[in-house]
Design a protein around this motif. Structure first.
Motif, PDB file in Angstrom:
ATOM      1  N   PHE A   9       0.828  -1.203   0.000  1.00  0.00           N
ATOM      2  CA  PHE A   9       0.000   0.000   0.000  1.00  0.00           C
ATOM      3  C   PHE A   9       0.871   1.266   0.000  1.00  0.00           C
ATOM      4  N   MET A  10       0.239   2.384  -0.393  1.00  0.00           N
ATOM      5  CA  MET A  10       0.911   3.688  -0.300  1.00  0.00           C
ATOM      6  C   MET A  10       1.453   3.860   1.117  1.00  0.00           C
ATOM      7  N   GLY A  11       2.629   4.403   1.216  1.00  0.00           N
ATOM      8  CA  GLY A  11       3.179   4.692   2.541  1.00  0.00           C
ATOM      9  C   GLY A  11       3.785   3.488   3.247  1.00  0.00           C
ATOM     10  N   SER A  12       3.922   2.376   2.548  1.00  0.00           N
ATOM     11  CA  SER A  12       4.503   1.203   3.222  1.00  0.00           C
ATOM     12  C   SER A  12       6.030   1.197   3.124  1.00  0.00           C
ATOM     13  N   PRO A 104      -3.285   0.001   8.773  1.00  0.00           N
ATOM     14  CA  PRO A 104      -3.899   1.284   8.400  1.00  0.00           C
ATOM     15  C   PRO A 104      -3.342   2.447   9.227  1.00  0.00           C
ATOM     16  N   GLY A 105      -3.120   2.200  10.525  1.00  0.00           N
ATOM     17  CA  GLY A 105      -2.600   3.266  11.403  1.00  0.00           C
ATOM     18  C   GLY A 105      -1.227   3.730  10.966  1.00  0.00           C
ATOM     19  N   THR A 106      -0.341   2.781  10.687  1.00  0.00           N
ATOM     20  CA  THR A 106       1.017   3.129  10.245  1.00  0.00           C
ATOM     21  C   THR A 106       0.958   3.901   8.933  1.00  0.00           C
ATOM     22  N   ILE A 129      -8.273   4.394   3.598  1.00  0.00           N
ATOM     23  CA  ILE A 129      -7.129   3.465   3.662  1.00  0.00           C
ATOM     24  C   ILE A 129      -7.643   2.086   4.073  1.00  0.00           C
ATOM     25  N   LYS A 130      -8.485   2.048   5.096  1.00  0.00           N
ATOM     26  CA  LYS A 130      -9.015   0.754   5.577  1.00  0.00           C
ATOM     27  C   LYS A 130      -9.805   0.056   4.481  1.00  0.00           C
ATOM     28  N   ARG A 131     -10.633   0.833   3.782  1.00  0.00           N
ATOM     29  CA  ARG A 131     -11.485   0.260   2.739  1.00  0.00           C
ATOM     30  C   ARG A 131     -10.631  -0.327   1.609  1.00  0.00           C
TER      31      ARG A 131
END
Ligand code: S3P
Length: 175
Positions: A9-12, A104-106, A129-131
Protein backbone atom coordinates in the motif's frame (compact mmCIF):
# COMPACT_ATOMS: atom_id res chain seq x y z
CA UNK A 1 14.76 -14.62 -10.51
CA UNK A 2 16.95 -11.65 -11.29
CA UNK A 3 14.92 -8.79 -9.92
CA UNK A 4 13.21 -7.86 -6.69
CA UNK A 5 9.76 -6.30 -6.91
CA UNK A 6 8.23 -4.41 -4.00
CA UNK A 7 4.47 -4.23 -3.70
CA UNK A 8 2.27 -2.84 -0.96
CA UNK A 9 0.00 0.00 0.00
CA UNK A 10 0.91 3.69 -0.30
CA UNK A 11 3.18 4.69 2.54
CA UNK A 12 4.50 1.20 3.22
CA UNK A 13 8.06 2.32 2.41
CA UNK A 14 8.54 0.75 -1.03
CA UNK A 15 10.60 3.63 -2.42
CA UNK A 16 12.90 4.09 0.57
CA UNK A 17 13.44 0.37 1.09
CA UNK A 18 13.81 -0.17 -2.66
CA UNK A 19 16.55 2.44 -3.03
CA UNK A 20 18.55 1.03 -0.12
CA UNK A 21 18.04 -2.52 -1.36
CA UNK A 22 19.26 -1.60 -4.83
CA UNK A 23 22.39 -0.01 -3.33
CA UNK A 24 23.08 -3.12 -1.24
CA UNK A 25 22.81 -5.45 -4.21
CA UNK A 26 24.33 -3.06 -6.77
CA UNK A 27 21.08 -3.33 -8.68
CA UNK A 28 19.31 -0.50 -10.52
CA UNK A 29 16.31 1.06 -8.83
CA UNK A 30 13.17 1.76 -10.83
CA UNK A 31 9.80 3.06 -9.67
CA UNK A 32 6.77 2.42 -11.89
CA UNK A 33 5.22 5.77 -10.91
CA UNK A 34 8.42 7.58 -12.02
CA UNK A 35 8.36 5.74 -15.36
CA UNK A 36 4.72 6.78 -15.88
CA UNK A 37 5.43 10.40 -14.97
CA UNK A 38 8.32 10.53 -17.46
CA UNK A 39 6.27 8.86 -20.18
CA UNK A 40 3.38 11.31 -19.87
CA UNK A 41 5.40 14.35 -18.79
CA UNK A 42 3.00 15.00 -15.91
CA UNK A 43 2.79 14.18 -12.21
CA UNK A 44 0.69 11.21 -11.05
CA UNK A 45 -1.65 13.68 -9.42
CA UNK A 46 -2.15 15.60 -12.69
CA UNK A 47 -2.62 12.37 -14.65
CA UNK A 48 -5.44 11.36 -12.27
CA UNK A 49 -6.99 14.85 -12.43
CA UNK A 50 -6.78 15.25 -16.19
CA UNK A 51 -7.32 11.72 -17.52
CA UNK A 52 -8.77 9.73 -14.62
CA UNK A 53 -7.81 6.56 -12.79
CA UNK A 54 -8.59 4.09 -15.61
CA UNK A 55 -6.14 5.83 -17.91
CA UNK A 56 -3.49 5.67 -15.19
CA UNK A 57 -4.15 1.94 -14.63
CA UNK A 58 -3.70 1.26 -18.37
CA UNK A 59 -0.36 3.04 -18.27
CA UNK A 60 0.65 1.04 -15.21
CA UNK A 61 -0.06 -2.22 -17.05
CA UNK A 62 1.84 -0.99 -20.11
CA UNK A 63 4.87 -0.12 -17.95
CA UNK A 64 4.92 -3.55 -16.28
CA UNK A 65 4.96 -5.16 -19.72
CA UNK A 66 7.74 -2.86 -20.90
CA UNK A 67 9.87 -3.69 -17.88
CA UNK A 68 9.48 -7.43 -18.33
CA UNK A 69 12.90 -8.04 -19.92
CA UNK A 70 15.02 -6.27 -17.33
CA UNK A 71 17.38 -7.93 -14.86
CA UNK A 72 19.28 -6.88 -11.75
CA UNK A 73 16.69 -4.26 -10.86
CA UNK A 74 14.75 -3.43 -7.73
CA UNK A 75 11.30 -2.37 -8.88
CA UNK A 76 9.10 -0.28 -6.62
CA UNK A 77 5.47 -0.32 -7.74
CA UNK A 78 2.43 1.90 -7.21
CA UNK A 79 0.15 0.65 -4.45
CA UNK A 80 -2.66 -0.19 -6.87
CA UNK A 81 -0.59 -2.22 -9.33
CA UNK A 82 -2.11 -5.44 -7.98
CA UNK A 83 -5.63 -4.47 -9.05
CA UNK A 84 -4.93 -5.88 -12.50
CA UNK A 85 -4.19 -9.56 -12.08
CA UNK A 86 -2.06 -9.63 -15.23
CA UNK A 87 0.34 -7.29 -13.48
CA UNK A 88 0.81 -9.66 -10.55
CA UNK A 89 1.43 -12.57 -12.90
CA UNK A 90 3.90 -10.58 -15.00
CA UNK A 91 5.73 -9.25 -11.95
CA UNK A 92 6.05 -12.76 -10.53
CA UNK A 93 7.70 -13.87 -13.77
CA UNK A 94 10.26 -11.12 -13.36
CA UNK A 95 11.60 -11.93 -9.94
CA UNK A 96 10.97 -12.15 -6.21
CA UNK A 97 7.81 -10.26 -5.29
CA UNK A 98 7.90 -8.83 -1.76
CA UNK A 99 4.88 -7.37 0.00
CA UNK A 100 5.70 -4.62 2.48
CA UNK A 101 2.77 -5.00 4.82
CA UNK A 102 1.66 -2.10 6.99
CA UNK A 103 -1.36 -1.47 9.19
CA UNK A 104 -3.90 1.28 8.40
CA UNK A 105 -2.60 3.27 11.40
CA UNK A 106 1.02 3.13 10.25
CA UNK A 107 0.02 4.07 6.71
CA UNK A 108 -2.12 6.96 7.90
CA UNK A 109 0.69 8.37 10.03
CA UNK A 110 3.05 8.24 7.08
CA UNK A 111 0.81 9.75 4.43
CA UNK A 112 -1.30 12.22 6.39
CA UNK A 113 0.97 15.24 6.01
CA UNK A 114 1.40 16.76 2.57
CA UNK A 115 0.47 13.65 0.63
CA UNK A 116 0.19 14.15 -3.12
CA UNK A 117 -1.64 10.85 -3.46
CA UNK A 118 -4.84 11.45 -5.39
CA UNK A 119 -6.72 8.49 -3.90
CA UNK A 120 -6.30 9.87 -0.37
CA UNK A 121 -7.55 13.38 -1.11
CA UNK A 122 -10.84 12.57 0.59
CA UNK A 123 -12.66 13.72 3.74
CA UNK A 124 -11.83 10.65 5.77
CA UNK A 125 -8.47 9.30 4.58
CA UNK A 126 -8.12 6.73 7.38
CA UNK A 127 -11.49 5.19 6.45
CA UNK A 128 -10.44 5.15 2.80
CA UNK A 129 -7.13 3.46 3.66
CA UNK A 130 -9.01 0.75 5.58
CA UNK A 131 -11.48 0.26 2.74
CA UNK A 132 -8.83 -0.02 0.03
CA UNK A 133 -6.62 -2.25 2.17
CA UNK A 134 -9.45 -4.67 2.72
CA UNK A 135 -9.99 -4.92 -1.03
CA UNK A 136 -6.32 -5.24 -1.83
CA UNK A 137 -4.93 -7.45 0.91
CA UNK A 138 -5.85 -10.72 -0.84
CA UNK A 139 -4.08 -9.40 -3.94
CA UNK A 140 -0.91 -8.33 -2.12
CA UNK A 141 -0.95 -11.75 -0.45
CA UNK A 142 0.01 -13.31 -3.80
CA UNK A 143 3.54 -12.02 -3.19
CA UNK A 144 6.31 -14.59 -2.70
CA UNK A 145 7.09 -13.21 0.74
CA UNK A 146 5.60 -10.59 3.05
CA UNK A 147 7.21 -8.47 5.73
CA UNK A 148 5.36 -6.63 8.49
CA UNK A 149 7.12 -3.29 8.31
CA UNK A 150 5.58 -1.55 11.34
CA UNK A 151 8.32 -0.64 13.81
CA UNK A 152 11.14 -2.00 11.63
CA UNK A 153 14.07 0.18 10.52
CA UNK A 154 14.73 0.34 6.78
CA UNK A 155 18.06 -1.46 7.24
CA UNK A 156 16.36 -4.35 9.01
CA UNK A 157 13.78 -4.70 6.22
CA UNK A 158 16.57 -4.65 3.62
CA UNK A 159 18.43 -7.39 5.52
CA UNK A 160 15.34 -9.59 5.62
CA UNK A 161 14.76 -9.19 1.89
CA UNK A 162 18.42 -9.83 0.98
CA UNK A 163 18.39 -12.97 3.16
CA UNK A 164 15.24 -14.30 1.50
CA UNK A 165 16.47 -13.43 -1.97
CA UNK A 166 19.81 -15.19 -1.49
CA UNK A 167 18.03 -18.26 -0.23
CA UNK A 168 15.60 -18.37 -3.12
CA UNK A 169 17.75 -17.03 -5.96
CA UNK A 170 20.93 -18.80 -4.90
CA UNK A 171 24.33 -17.67 -3.82
CA UNK A 172 25.15 -15.96 -7.11
CA UNK A 173 23.45 -12.85 -5.72
CA UNK A 174 26.16 -10.29 -5.04
CA UNK A 175 26.01 -7.92 -2.09
C1 S3P B 1 -1.78 4.40 -5.86
C2 S3P B 1 -0.55 4.49 -5.28
C3 S3P B 1 0.47 5.47 -5.68
C4 S3P B 1 0.26 5.88 -7.14
C5 S3P B 1 -1.15 6.34 -7.36
C6 S3P B 1 -2.17 5.25 -7.02
C7 S3P B 1 -2.76 3.39 -5.36
O1 S3P B 1 1.78 4.93 -5.53
O2 S3P B 1 0.58 4.82 -8.00
O3 S3P B 1 -1.36 7.47 -6.59
O4 S3P B 1 -3.72 3.08 -6.08
O5 S3P B 1 -2.54 2.86 -4.25
P1 S3P B 1 2.51 4.71 -4.10
O6 S3P B 1 2.04 3.39 -3.56
O7 S3P B 1 3.95 4.68 -4.47
O8 S3P B 1 2.14 5.86 -3.24
Amino acid sequence: MENIILIGFMGSGKTEVGKRLAERLSYTFVDTDDVIEKKVGKSISDIFDEYGEDYFRDLETEVVKELSGIRRHVISTGGGIVINRDNILNLKQMGLVVWLKASPGTIYERVRYGSQRPLLKVDKPLEEIKRLLELREPLYAEADISIEVGGLQVEKIVNIIVGAYKKIAGEEVTQ
